[in-house]
Enzyme design. Structure first.
Site, PDB file in Angstrom:
ATOM      1  N   GLU A 136       1.183  -6.129 -16.436  1.00 43.42           N
ATOM      2  CA  GLU A 136       1.848  -7.396 -16.108  1.00 43.42           C
ATOM      3  C   GLU A 136       1.188  -8.008 -14.877  1.00 43.42           C
ATOM      4  O   GLU A 136       0.547  -7.294 -14.099  1.00 43.42           O
ATOM      5  CB  GLU A 136       3.328  -7.129 -15.818  1.00 43.42           C
ATOM      6  CG  GLU A 136       3.541  -6.404 -14.497  1.00 43.42           C
ATOM      7  CD  GLU A 136       4.876  -5.683 -14.391  1.00 43.42           C
ATOM      8  OE1 GLU A 136       5.091  -4.727 -15.161  1.00 43.42           O
ATOM      9  OE2 GLU A 136       5.674  -6.062 -13.537  1.00 43.42           O
ATOM     10  N   ASP A 140       1.783 -12.873  -6.292  1.00 46.74           N
ATOM     11  CA  ASP A 140       1.410 -12.920  -4.880  1.00 46.74           C
ATOM     12  C   ASP A 140       2.507 -13.627  -4.090  1.00 46.74           C
ATOM     13  O   ASP A 140       2.414 -14.808  -3.788  1.00 46.74           O
ATOM     14  CB  ASP A 140       0.067 -13.647  -4.743  1.00 46.74           C
ATOM     15  CG  ASP A 140      -0.570 -13.374  -3.399  1.00 46.74           C
ATOM     16  OD1 ASP A 140      -0.026 -12.543  -2.651  1.00 46.74           O
ATOM     17  OD2 ASP A 140      -1.605 -13.989  -3.102  1.00 46.74           O
ATOM     18  N   TYR A 246      10.829  -7.188 -11.444  1.00 47.44           N
ATOM     19  CA  TYR A 246       9.883  -6.282 -12.101  1.00 47.44           C
ATOM     20  C   TYR A 246      10.167  -4.808 -11.835  1.00 47.44           C
ATOM     21  O   TYR A 246       9.427  -3.939 -12.304  1.00 47.44           O
ATOM     22  CB  TYR A 246       8.448  -6.610 -11.706  1.00 47.44           C
ATOM     23  CG  TYR A 246       8.197  -6.680 -10.212  1.00 47.44           C
ATOM     24  CD1 TYR A 246       8.374  -5.572  -9.402  1.00 47.44           C
ATOM     25  CD2 TYR A 246       7.784  -7.866  -9.615  1.00 47.44           C
ATOM     26  CE1 TYR A 246       8.150  -5.636  -8.048  1.00 47.44           C
ATOM     27  CE2 TYR A 246       7.555  -7.943  -8.257  1.00 47.44           C
ATOM     28  CZ  TYR A 246       7.744  -6.816  -7.476  1.00 47.44           C
ATOM     29  OH  TYR A 246       7.543  -6.894  -6.134  1.00 47.44           O
ATOM     30  N   LYS A 310       1.907   0.212 -15.344  1.00 47.87           N
ATOM     31  CA  LYS A 310       2.946   1.208 -15.069  1.00 47.87           C
ATOM     32  C   LYS A 310       3.098   2.119 -16.280  1.00 47.87           C
ATOM     33  O   LYS A 310       3.062   1.632 -17.422  1.00 47.87           O
ATOM     34  CB  LYS A 310       4.296   0.522 -14.810  1.00 47.87           C
ATOM     35  CG  LYS A 310       4.281  -0.390 -13.598  1.00 47.87           C
ATOM     36  CD  LYS A 310       5.552  -1.209 -13.457  1.00 47.87           C
ATOM     37  CE  LYS A 310       5.382  -2.196 -12.307  1.00 47.87           C
ATOM     38  NZ  LYS A 310       6.428  -3.221 -12.256  1.00 47.87           N
ATOM     39  N   LYS A 334      -6.779  -5.162  -8.934  1.00 47.10           N
ATOM     40  CA  LYS A 334      -6.946  -6.425  -8.240  1.00 47.10           C
ATOM     41  C   LYS A 334      -8.025  -7.289  -8.895  1.00 47.10           C
ATOM     42  O   LYS A 334      -8.998  -6.767  -9.442  1.00 47.10           O
ATOM     43  CB  LYS A 334      -7.359  -6.160  -6.771  1.00 47.10           C
ATOM     44  CG  LYS A 334      -6.310  -5.436  -5.948  1.00 47.10           C
ATOM     45  CD  LYS A 334      -5.029  -6.183  -5.930  1.00 47.10           C
ATOM     46  CE  LYS A 334      -4.262  -6.244  -4.673  1.00 47.10           C
ATOM     47  NZ  LYS A 334      -4.764  -6.273  -3.400  1.00 47.10           N
ATOM     48  N   CYS A 463     -11.583   4.208  29.599  1.00 45.65           N
ATOM     49  CA  CYS A 463     -12.152   2.975  29.055  1.00 45.65           C
ATOM     50  C   CYS A 463     -10.998   2.025  28.741  1.00 45.65           C
ATOM     51  O   CYS A 463     -10.133   2.344  27.921  1.00 45.65           O
ATOM     52  CB  CYS A 463     -12.960   3.264  27.796  1.00 45.65           C
ATOM     53  SG  CYS A 463     -13.440   1.754  26.931  1.00 45.65           S
TER      54      CYS A 463
HETATM   55  S1  IVH Z   1       5.884  -2.736  -8.905  1.00 47.63           S
HETATM   56  C1  IVH Z   1       6.939   1.274  -6.802  1.00 47.63           C
HETATM   57  N1  IVH Z   1       5.156  -4.953 -10.059  1.00 47.63           N
HETATM   58  O1  IVH Z   1       2.901  -5.753  -4.961  1.00 47.63           O
HETATM   59  C2  IVH Z   1       6.180   0.052  -7.093  1.00 47.63           C
HETATM   60  N2  IVH Z   1       4.941  -4.809  -7.701  1.00 47.63           N
HETATM   61  O2  IVH Z   1       0.959  -4.139  -3.538  1.00 47.63           O
HETATM   62  C3  IVH Z   1       7.021  -1.159  -7.163  1.00 47.63           C
HETATM   63  N3  IVH Z   1       4.115  -6.871  -6.648  1.00 47.63           N
HETATM   64  O3  IVH Z   1       5.189  -4.188  -2.832  1.00 47.63           O
HETATM   65  C4  IVH Z   1       6.230  -2.371  -7.260  1.00 47.63           C
HETATM   66  N4  IVH Z   1       3.940  -8.040  -8.494  1.00 47.63           N
HETATM   67  O4  IVH Z   1       5.680  -6.601  -3.596  1.00 47.63           O
HETATM   68  C5  IVH Z   1       5.264  -4.303  -8.898  1.00 47.63           C
HETATM   69  N5  IVH Z   1       4.596  -6.873 -11.197  1.00 47.63           N
HETATM   70  C6  IVH Z   1       4.713  -6.227 -10.064  1.00 47.63           C
HETATM   71  C7  IVH Z   1       4.380  -6.816  -8.838  1.00 47.63           C
HETATM   72  C8  IVH Z   1       4.496  -6.072  -7.668  1.00 47.63           C
HETATM   73  C9  IVH Z   1       3.791  -8.056  -7.184  1.00 47.63           C
HETATM   74  C10 IVH Z   1       4.021  -6.548  -5.216  1.00 47.63           C
HETATM   75  C11 IVH Z   1       5.190  -5.797  -4.633  1.00 47.63           C
HETATM   76  C12 IVH Z   1       4.592  -4.559  -4.037  1.00 47.63           C
HETATM   77  C13 IVH Z   1       3.179  -4.968  -3.849  1.00 47.63           C
HETATM   78  C14 IVH Z   1       2.263  -3.762  -3.793  1.00 47.63           C
END
Ligand code: IVH
Length: 718
Positions: A136, A140, A246, A310, A334, A463
């Protein structure tokens, strides 16, 4: 009303603290204790405050000033010792019942395959056994946790440091995508997701900002964050925010058996869920969906920065569990970094907290992916020369020089980097960069130890650059995290001659020194009475600190957050930790062996720890600091588990779970898992093929059990 008048009268006939006699001071401390304690009760218990915040603060301050002048008159019931300081303006804090995790990153297909292989290996699945993933978009924005009780929204909290976030409930209620009531929801349901702003709303908001003469936001993410974190919920309401659900936190009943089912259920309950989420049955399908999402990225109408994969089966997610800050069952793939070309104006050297000399490129400002970039890291001297850490050429051996045209890129939130240089545009008179062999700040020799890619200043704590960087680390978010004392303020205090902070202990004597000082903080530029008091209160609040945070804050080389957690969990208390390091000798002895027995602690880290406690200047600094602190012991593992607090060694082949899973499982039940058998080992779990470890256990009289017995012990179904 009469109480209020009392208080006013109290402050009305104020004698300057400097002019008070001892007797007057004693009387006044008694009156202040009475009135402030009464005010606390009225505020906290009766919910009927009779003092305004400003009046209350003024009385507390006067009490503190008198106590500073007559320390021996301080009363046992002194209001300074009541931590019931009122919540200040700003957001209240919310402790997340379940930590909010972040995600590990994958940057290319190879990383994704590696992730999937790792999951299979952990679970002991064959290459061809079915294993489904969801894929998915990674939104951002900023993450938000919504708690529903009996179907009603009760709290909305930002992520914060993952453990404690900010209470933004009033603001979240103004977001259209966030339902106030849910029908047929579990009694307790915490929904997690991302708050974001759509491109068209962002553009319109920035136009309004500019028309009003306010600063425009750099990107939709900042705009969303700025809008959600408004103290006045009416402002949030006027900003068009959206929310995608999500994930979830605490639940009183499961949402489904798979990620797909659970998300579908959240959709049915009334949440917006992302329509591009897809079930994938192989790595190839995951990567194909990634490509499809990337192709559609520009037309989605909101920012995404990658794809999240996931494990679909929630029972497998549960088995996989978490590393210290990221789940084993998910990863963020990414999108490639954005690139721009610009001129390198200069190379500057920054000196870090461990003395590392880091070259930084000063660039002609250029926009990379919507953000203006004027600095980029150059890593180290070899990187500038066009060599990797083993001496092999990078960029085909092209070096980087002042005046060069360079290719700059940003990957996610990380610091911009320089990928390449354009030799065709190199000025004819340019010369190779000469890396300094002395510290540009303190002048001490800068040396490169064998095998280290980094040149380091040998000035140590004398330092100033190292000292100030250590302090910045000390107050940083995952360390002491003192509100109002960030990097900027540390620089200011470090250079302040009247009220300096030159080492961590100075932070905790700041208030006392301020009270005795003529050049009070509140009279300085950029400070006022409220901000100074707020800072002192924030510092006071941090005198109580969890052991892991303290260990991390010390900034010992090689000891990051995860290691600090391991050490805290192993030793439990500061006393035990300090005793071990004080008695330890480098490379031998029982304390050295104990350090190495901690899974995740190797010789390099152990040596850094021992050195930090034996090197006189650094030891003195630690000792001066801890006398101001109340150190909270590391949370002891759940005591109802049969293996809590036990040290366990796994050896041989396990048949029902992989070694990695067995280890994670034992740790989640409060056991310590060690790689080697010693007198401190409580239990050895030996599978077929166990060799020297089982033998050693027998010699030492340590109990050895088989896998079956182990599974019964932890109550797992074989
Ligand atoms: S799952 C345990 N799903 O990305 C993991 N996170 O870089 C729960 N984020 O802190 C997160 N889109 O704020 C998940 N589809 C998505 C997401 C997502 C954005 C963010 C989230 C997380 C960060 C990690």
């Amino acid at each position: 009303m009469t109480q209020r008048r009392d208080a006013q009268r109290q402050s009305g006939r104020e004698i300057p603290v400097e002019a008070l006699t001892r007797d007057q001071a004693r009387d006044e401390l008694a009156r202040l204790a009475e009135i402030l304690n009464r005010a606390n009760r009225a505020y906290y218990q009766d919910d009927a405050p009779f003092l305004t915040d400003a009046e209350y603060d003024a009385l507390r301050r006067r009490n503190a000033l008198i106590e500073a002048r007559f320390p021996d008159l301080k009363r046992p019931d002194s209001p300074s010792d009541q931590i019931g300081a009122r919540p200040r303006e700003g957001f209240a804090k919310v402790r997340h019942e379940q930590r909010m995790m972040s995600l590990g990153n994958a940057f290319d297909d190879e990383d994704v395959r590696h992730f999937v292989d790792g999951v299979r290996r952990f679970l002991g699945l064959a290459d061809d056994a079915p294993l489904d993933f969801t894929a998915e978009p990674k939104i951002d924005g900023l993450s938000l946790a919504l708690r529903y009780e009996g179907g009603r929204l009760v709290t909305a909290a930002t992520r914060g440091d993952g453990e404690v976030g900010e209470d933004v409930t009033a603001n979240a209620r103004t977001i259209g995508d966030i339902p106030e009531y849910l029908e047929n929801a579990p009694e307790i349901l915490e929904v997690r997701g991302e708050v974001y702003m759509r491109h068209n709303d962002f553009a319109a908001l920035n136009e309004r900002q500019q028309a009003r003469g306010d600063k425009p936001f750099a990107n939709p993410r900042n705009a969303a964050a700025g809008s959600l974190r408004q103290l006045d919920a009416a402002v949030t309401a006027s900003r068009p925010l959206h929310f995608f659900a999500y994930a979830w936190g605490v639940l009183s009943a499961p949402l489904g058996k798979t990620q797909m089912q659970a998300i579908a259920r959240l959709g049915e309950l009334g949440f917006s869920v992302n329509p591009l989420m897809k079930l994938c049955r192989s790595v190839d399908e995951m990567l194909a969906h990634y490509n499809e999402i990337e192709e559609r990225r520009a037309t989605l109408g909101y920012d995404i920065d990658g794809v999240v994969y996931k494990v679909n089966d929630l029972a497998l997610q549960e088995r996989l569990g978490f590393r210290s800050t990221t789940p084993r069952w998910a990863i963020a793939h990414k999108f490639p970094a954005e690139i721009a070309h610009t001129r390198l104006l200069d190379i500057e050297i920054q000196v870090g907290r461990t003395g590392a000399l880091s070259p930084v490129a000063r660039l002609q400002p250029v926009t990379v992916g919507g953000v203006v970039v004027s600095n980029a890291t150059l890593h180290n001297e070899d990187y500038i020369k066009g060599r990797d850490s083993k001496g092999n050429p990078i960029r085909n051996g092209r070096d980087i020089r002042k005046g060069d045209w360079v290719e700059v890129y940003r990957a996610g939130d990380v610091i911009p980097k320089i990928r390449d240089v354009d030799l065709s545009k190199r000025p004819a008179d340019s010369k190779p960069y000469d890396f300094p062999d002395h510290c540009p700040v303190c002048g001490a020799e800068a040396v490169r130890e064998e095998g280290d890619s980094v040149r380091r200043c040998t000035g140590g704590l004398s330092c100033p650059a190292q000292a100030v960087e250590k302090l910045k680390h000390f107050v940083s978010r995952n360390a002491f995290d003192i509100e109002g004392l960030g990097a900027k303020q540390i620089e200011m205090f470090f250079d302040d001659d009247l009220l300096p902070i030159r080492e961590p202990a100075d932070i905790f004597t700041l208030e006392e020194r301020d009270h005795k000082n003529i050049a009070k903080l509140k009279n300085r530029e950029g400070w006022g009475e409220t901000s100074a008091d707020k800072l002192f209160a924030a510092i006071r609040a941090r005198r109580k600190i969890p052991l892991a945070r303290l260990i991390y804050a010390l900034g010992i080389r090689h000891v990051g957050e995860a290691s600090a957690n391991l050490l805290a969990r192993h030793f439990g208390t500061w006393e035990a930790f300090e005793r071990c390091l004080t008695n330890a000798t480098l490379g031998e002895g029982p304390e050295w062996d104990e350090l190495l027995s901690i899974d995740g602690v190797g010789e390099v880290m152990a040596a850094a720890l021992v050195t930090a406690f034996h090197q006189p200047a650094s030891r003195a600094l630690i000792d001066r600091l801890v006398q101001h602190l109340e150190i909270i012991p590391a949370e002891q593992p759940a005591s109802d588990s049969p293996v809590a607090g036990k040290t366990i060694v796994f050896t041989g082949t396990l048949e029902h779970m992989t070694r990695a899973e067995a280890k994670a499982r034992a740790e989640s039940m409060g056991a310590r898992v060690s790689g080697s058998v010693s007198k401190k080992t409580d239990l050895v779990v030996a599978g077929p093929g166990a060799g020297s470890k089982a033998k050693k256990a027998a010699e030492l009289g340590v109990k050895v059990i088989g896998e079956q017995e182990w599974l019964e012990l932890i109550g797992a179904k074989p």
